[in-house]
Design a protein around this motif. Structure first.
Motif, short mmCIF file in Angstrom:
data_model
loop_
_atom_site.label_atom_id
_atom_site.label_comp_id
_atom_site.label_asym_id
_atom_site.label_seq_id
_atom_site.Cartn_x
_atom_site.Cartn_y
_atom_site.Cartn_z
N VAL A 1 0.70 -1.31 0.13
CA VAL A 1 0.05 -0.01 0.08
C VAL A 1 0.70 1.24 -0.01
CG1 VAL A 1 -1.40 1.20 1.56
CG2 VAL A 1 -1.98 -1.17 1.02
N GLY A 2 1.97 1.23 0.66
CA GLY A 2 2.77 2.26 0.93
C GLY A 2 3.30 3.18 -0.48
N VAL A 3 3.50 2.30 -1.45
CA VAL A 3 4.01 2.79 -2.64
C VAL A 3 2.90 3.82 -3.31
CG1 VAL A 3 5.53 0.73 -3.06
CG2 VAL A 3 3.42 0.90 -4.22
N PHE A 4 1.68 3.53 -3.15
CA PHE A 4 0.42 4.38 -3.80
C PHE A 4 0.11 5.38 -2.83
CE2 PHE A 4 0.31 -0.14 -5.15
CZ PHE A 4 0.74 0.31 -6.44
N TRP A 5 -0.23 5.06 -1.50
CA TRP A 5 -0.56 5.92 -0.60
C TRP A 5 0.59 6.27 0.79
CZ3 TRP A 5 -6.56 6.05 0.55
CH2 TRP A 5 -6.97 6.89 1.81
N PRO A 6 1.12 7.21 0.72
CA PRO A 6 2.24 7.46 1.57
C PRO A 6 1.89 7.76 3.07
CG PRO A 6 1.99 9.30 0.31
CD PRO A 6 1.06 8.33 -0.22
N ARG A 7 2.77 7.55 4.04
CA ARG A 7 2.47 7.91 5.51
C ARG A 7 1.82 9.28 5.58
NH1 ARG A 7 7.27 7.27 8.94
NH2 ARG A 7 8.29 8.24 7.23
N HIS A 8 2.61 10.27 4.94
CA HIS A 8 2.14 11.47 4.95
C HIS A 8 2.17 12.43 3.52
CE1 HIS A 8 3.49 11.32 9.07
NE2 HIS A 8 4.62 10.92 8.58
N GLY A 9 1.27 13.48 3.38
CA GLY A 9 1.21 14.02 2.28
C GLY A 9 -0.13 13.88 1.61
N ILE A 10 -0.46 14.38 0.52
CA ILE A 10 -1.74 14.26 -0.25
C ILE A 10 -1.64 13.75 -1.26
CG2 ILE A 10 -3.26 15.95 -1.48
CD1 ILE A 10 -2.64 18.18 0.49
N TYR A 11 -0.58 13.59 -2.02
CA TYR A 11 -0.75 12.87 -3.68
C TYR A 11 -0.88 11.50 -3.15
CZ TYR A 11 0.86 11.35 -7.95
OH TYR A 11 1.02 11.05 -9.28
N ARG A 12 -1.82 10.86 -3.97
CA ARG A 12 -2.11 9.29 -4.12
C ARG A 12 -1.69 8.79 -5.52
NH1 ARG A 12 -2.05 10.84 0.41
NH2 ARG A 12 -3.72 10.67 1.95
N ARG A 13 -1.06 7.82 -5.58
CA ARG A 13 -0.51 7.36 -6.81
C ARG A 13 -1.58 6.35 -7.25
NH1 ARG A 13 4.06 6.35 -5.43
NH2 ARG A 13 5.24 7.85 -6.69
N PRO A 14 -2.07 6.40 -8.46
CA PRO A 14 -2.91 5.25 -9.27
C PRO A 14 -2.28 3.91 -9.15
CG PRO A 14 -2.21 6.79 -10.91
CD PRO A 14 -1.64 7.30 -9.81
N GLY A 15 -3.07 2.81 -9.13
CA GLY A 15 -2.45 1.44 -9.22
C GLY A 15 -3.32 0.52 -8.35
N LEU A 16 -2.59 -0.68 -8.21
CA LEU A 16 -3.41 -1.73 -7.58
C LEU A 16 -2.57 -1.95 -5.86
CD1 LEU A 16 -5.60 -3.86 -7.49
CD2 LEU A 16 -3.70 -5.16 -8.41
N ALA A 17 -3.48 -1.40 -5.23
CA ALA A 17 -2.99 -1.77 -3.81
C ALA A 17 -3.49 -3.13 -3.06
CB ALA A 17 -3.34 -0.46 -2.74
N VAL A 18 -2.71 -3.98 -2.71
CA VAL A 18 -2.71 -5.28 -2.13
C VAL A 18 -2.59 -5.49 -0.43
CG1 VAL A 18 -2.34 -7.61 -2.71
CG2 VAL A 18 -2.31 -6.05 -4.50
N VAL A 19 -3.72 -5.98 0.00
CA VAL A 19 -3.25 -6.59 1.31
C VAL A 19 -3.37 -8.04 1.05
CG1 VAL A 19 -4.10 -7.07 3.83
CG2 VAL A 19 -3.61 -4.53 2.58
N GLU A 20 -2.43 -8.73 1.43
CA GLU A 20 -2.43 -10.37 1.38
C GLU A 20 -2.32 -11.11 2.59
OE1 GLU A 20 -0.23 -14.07 -1.18
OE2 GLU A 20 0.13 -11.93 -1.68
N PHE A 21 -3.39 -11.85 3.12
CA PHE A 21 -3.23 -12.71 4.60
C PHE A 21 -2.57 -13.98 4.07
CE2 PHE A 21 -7.26 -10.03 5.01
CZ PHE A 21 -7.11 -9.43 6.09
N LEU A 22 -1.54 -14.13 4.85
CA LEU A 22 -0.76 -15.58 4.65
C LEU A 22 -1.21 -16.60 5.54
CD1 LEU A 22 2.65 -13.08 4.62
CD2 LEU A 22 1.08 -13.98 2.88
N GLU A 23 -0.39 -17.65 5.58
CA GLU A 23 -0.63 -18.74 5.97
C GLU A 23 -0.59 -18.28 7.75
OE1 GLU A 23 -1.64 -21.95 5.37
OE2 GLU A 23 -1.91 -21.02 3.53
#
Length: 246
Positions: A186-208
């Protein structure tokens, strides 16, 4: 020019995100006062709205991978920005967190957090808070659910490295629950701080899941290896290589 246009889109997205939060809080609160089911309905509705609006307003799609945990477990998640919280809460049935004690007094959000069963913790009193939580679940005064933990203790930029804290191993031992690791890019698209949001595909993956029975050091190494290896792979799939950044 393209950057400026995306920045403006991002600004409008953020404004509407907090505007909708206020509207939904007003709408859901009268129902949530009387039923915890409405609290879950409120947070799920809001988080799904943020995911949906991010898709068409700033071009940031989002995807959940892996088996979503629905039983009473610990979720140990990579934390890069507010959006990974949104994504996880949008899909797990009964999310709750360990939070700073002062957040109890935040308008609206603090009340909803307490209704979710979040655990307010004063500095140095984490063990006592966890015991109270477990006692509350057992006697029915606190809701069971999925306790979301951030092993690094804070948001970490996608290209930064921070050690994992041993608190998760204490929870693993004390609660007797299995741990579900969660990786993200997620962090490559939606940073910790600031306004800019980059387009793309944010993924959260639950592992074993990590079942009970591991000693603290092997558990911590296994957890970190699983989360970091998969998170790096997800970031590389999105075109960003944290290993290549000095």
């Amino acid at each position: 020019m393209r950057y400026a246009f995306q920045w403006i889109r991002s600004l409008f997205f953020i404004i509407q995100m907090y505007f909708v939060m206020a509207i939904m809080a007003v709408f859901f609160t009268p129902f949530a006062i009387f039923s915890r089911d409405w609290v879950y309905r409120a947070v799920h509705t809001y988080c799904r709205w943020v995911r949906w609006s991010a898709g068409w307003m700033v071009g940031l799609k989002s995807e959940i991978r892996g088996e979503v945990p629905t039983e009473e477990v610990l979720i140990a998640a990579k934390h890069q920005s507010f959006f990974d919280i949104i994504m996880i809460v949008s899909v797990v049935p009964k999310p709750k967190f360990i939070m700073k004690s002062v957040l109890r007094f935040a308008p609206i959000l603090g009340w909803y957090a307490m209704r979710l069963g979040c655990v307010p913790v004063d500095r140095g009193k984490r063990a006592e808070a966890i015991r109270q939580m477990m006692d509350g679940v057992k006697d029915g005064s606190a809701p069971a659910g999925q306790l979301i933990i951030y092993p690094q203790g804070t948001r970490v930029a996608w290209n930064a490295k921070t050690n994992y804290k041993v608190g998760i191993s204490v929870l693993y031992r004390e609660t007797g629950q299995k741990v579900v690791p969660a990786a993200t890019n997620v962090g490559v698209f939606w940073p910790r701080h600031g306004i800019y949001r980059r387009p793309g595909l944010a993924v959260v993956e639950f592992l074993e899941p990590i079942e009970q029975g591991m000693e603290a050091k092997p558990f911590m190494k296994h957890l970190e290896d699983e989360i970091e290896t998969r998170s790096i792979a997800l970031m590389k799939d999105a075109g960003f290589d944290p290993d290549a950044v000095d």
